[in-house]
Design an enzyme around this catalytic site. Structure first.
Site, PDB file in Angstrom:
ATOM      1  N   SER A 183      32.359  -7.702  -5.663  1.00 60.44           N
ATOM      2  CA  SER A 183      33.285  -6.528  -4.971  1.00 60.44           C
ATOM      3  C   SER A 183      34.664  -6.385  -4.516  1.00 60.44           C
ATOM      4  O   SER A 183      34.853  -5.529  -5.317  1.00 60.44           O
ATOM      5  CB  SER A 183      33.083  -6.572  -3.161  1.00 60.44           C
ATOM      6  OG  SER A 183      33.941  -5.974  -2.863  1.00 60.44           O
ATOM      7  N   LYS A 187      36.156  -3.995  -8.414  1.00 59.27           N
ATOM      8  CA  LYS A 187      37.385  -2.492  -7.484  1.00 59.27           C
ATOM      9  C   LYS A 187      39.108  -2.842  -8.761  1.00 59.27           C
ATOM     10  O   LYS A 187      39.179  -2.634  -8.991  1.00 59.27           O
ATOM     11  CB  LYS A 187      37.930  -3.242  -6.827  1.00 59.27           C
ATOM     12  CG  LYS A 187      37.011  -2.459  -5.652  1.00 59.27           C
ATOM     13  CD  LYS A 187      36.898  -2.715  -4.796  1.00 59.27           C
ATOM     14  CE  LYS A 187      36.741  -3.946  -3.910  1.00 59.27           C
ATOM     15  NZ  LYS A 187      36.590  -4.043  -2.369  1.00 59.27           N
TER      16      LYS A 187
HETATM   17  N1  URA Z   1      37.311  -7.736  -0.078  1.00 57.07           N
HETATM   18  C1  URA Z   1      36.445  -6.977  -0.728  1.00 57.07           C
HETATM   19  O1  URA Z   1      37.438  -5.579  -1.143  1.00 57.07           O
HETATM   20  N2  URA Z   1      34.904  -7.306  -0.732  1.00 57.07           N
HETATM   21  C2  URA Z   1      34.973  -7.777   0.031  1.00 57.07           C
HETATM   22  O2  URA Z   1      33.377  -8.258  -0.638  1.00 57.07           O
HETATM   23  C3  URA Z   1      35.441  -8.860   0.834  1.00 57.07           C
HETATM   24  C4  URA Z   1      36.986  -8.531   1.097  1.00 57.07           C
END
Ligand code: URA
Ligand code: CA
Length: 437
Positions: A183, A187
């Site tokens: 995750s 990003k």
């Molecule tokens: N921050 C994130 O962006 N994703 C997660 O899964 C946990 C914390």
């Protein structure tokens, strides 16, 4: 391929192929895989884990689920910093401008606060006028002009993560190292940076409550970064108490401004973590050969006021009124301030950072649901840290309050965060480890 077979495969602890992971992520993002199947699969991942290869494939599939940002026309190494979520963590507002002042290029997309943790966007928006949703072209212009810009993540970035995170939040599947690592890293990769410095928190206020888990998460993310050709470093820092003394949006901006104004001592944990993060940002950017050299440059940027000037330039470029940076107490004007005391006396032997974060949220500084409104001026300021002595009736914090709706609830939550003991507890470190590839 059938989703039900893939759920079974993961339930039995077998390794997925890259194609299978692509099928799951794309199917879910497109709406072909329903929430209940995705939930079951993510729960299986929580229990059975994922190999490095699977986690990398998951990261790439998530990154490729939407738009990506191309920053290659900006000069220099683009560096980003990411924290896994903390309380009283205003480091981005300090290290971004400081690194820029030392010649770095900080192009960062940030998030909002949810639950007990704060988010940089909310802090920035406590300055009247600031707009954190700007176009990518304008974002790049600001980075070019001031060396630093922090904005909200564009809508189209990593839609698979947005959907997965919402589902994880309500199915108790947040706490999984491969799911958190993919995750975060998907990003970062989609946002187009070249180098990443991660601040992985451990302790009562963090996702990773033990050091062993935090290390594993840090190593996993550093490895993903390396596999995908991004220079990645992770620092493991303590979240057994709020990092800074302030918890709340305007209050945290004020603390960041004080640090950038040279008003905060070097022995102070927020100072130390900022210096460490910023040093590694300069090192991965190729702007400092050693940590000692990086620190020297950063101290100079603090002393000369250049760091603060960069913060003001960024705020101004985002439409904000810099008079509030010159007089940050204007950011936390509230109906009343309330001294908070604990029952009894002794040394603070435990301080649950999550409960302190929730107390601030109950005062209106944070949200329970994504759509909740927040009050930028409210929050709390701690007067004590772990290990400090508290005399009978001595205030441990000041609450900044507007309205009294949930005040009692916030007070009870806050007080329940503390344990006092007769003997002074051993000193706990602020920084546990630095993980490089
Ligand atoms: N921050 C994130 O962006 N994703 C997660 O899964 C946990 C914390
Ligand atoms: Ca944060």
């Amino acid at each position: 391929m059938r989703m039900v077979d893939l759920i079974e495969k993961k339930r039995l602890g077998r390794e997925h192929t890259k194609e299978e992971i692509g099928f799951i992520v794309n199917g879910f993002a497109a709406g072909d895989v329903p929430d209940y199947q995705m939930s079951a699969w993510m729960m299986a991942v929580c229990f059975m884990g994922m190999s490095e290869r699977e986690t990398s494939a998951l990261t790439m599939a998530m990154k490729d689920s939407g738009d990506t940002v191309d920053l290659s026309d900006l000069p220099g190494v683009k560096v980003d910093k990411h924290s896994t979520g903390g309380v009283g963590d205003t480091t981005t507002l300090v290290v971004g401008p400081l690194v820029a002042a030392c010649g770095g290029t900080v192009a960062k997309m940030s998030g909002r606060g949810l639950g007990h943790t704060g988010g940089t966007l909310d802090k920035l928006e406590s300055v009247p006028g600031v707009k954190t949703s700007v176009s990518i072209d304008r974002f790049k212009e600001i980075v070019k002009e001031t060396g630093v810009c922090v904005i909200g993540q564009s809508e189209g970035l990593v839609p698979a993560d947005q959907k997965m995170y919402a589902l994880r939040d309500v199915t108790s599947t947040v706490q999984s190292i491969p799911l958190i690592a993919s995750s975060v890293m998907s990003k970062k990769l989609a946002a187009g940076t070249d180098a990443i410095v991660l601040d992985v928190k451990t302790g009562s206020g963090a996702f990773m409550q033990t050091l062993a888990e935090a290390r594993l998460l840090a190593r996993t993310m550093v490895k993903i970064g390396a596999l995908l050709n991004k220079k990645t470093v992770a620092i493991i820092t303590d979240m057994n108490q709020p990092l800074g003394l302030s918890v709340g949006n305007g209050l945290e901006v004020k603390e960041a401004v004080e640090l950038l104004s040279g008003k905060i001592e070097e022995s102070y944990p927020l100072y130390e973590v900022c210096m460490l993060l910023a040093s590694h940002m300069l090192m991965v950017s190729g702007l400092a050969p050693t940590e000692a050299y990086a620190r020297e440059r950063l101290k100079h940027a603090l002393a000369s006021g250049e760091g603060l000037r960069r913060l003001k330039c960024m705020i101004e470029a985002l439409g904000g009124d810099t008079a509030y940076i010159d007089a940050p107490e204007l950011l936390c004007q509230v109906e009343r301030k309330l001294s908070v005391t604990l029952e009894g006396e002794g040394y603070i032997s435990a301080m649950d950072a999550e409960r302190i974060g929730i107390a601030a949220q109950m005062l209106g500084a944070g949200r329970e649901k994504k759509t909740d409104p927040i009050d930028h001026a409210v929050g709390l300021v701690m007067h004590k840290r772990m290990g400090n002595r508290v005399e009978k009736g001595e205030p441990v914090a000041t609450f900044y309050v507007n309205g009294a709706e949930r005040l009692d609830e916030a007070l009870a939550m806050f007080k329940s965060a503390f344990r006092l003991s007769a003997v002074k507890p051993p000193h706990a470190p602020m920084v546990y480890d630095v993980i490089t590839n």
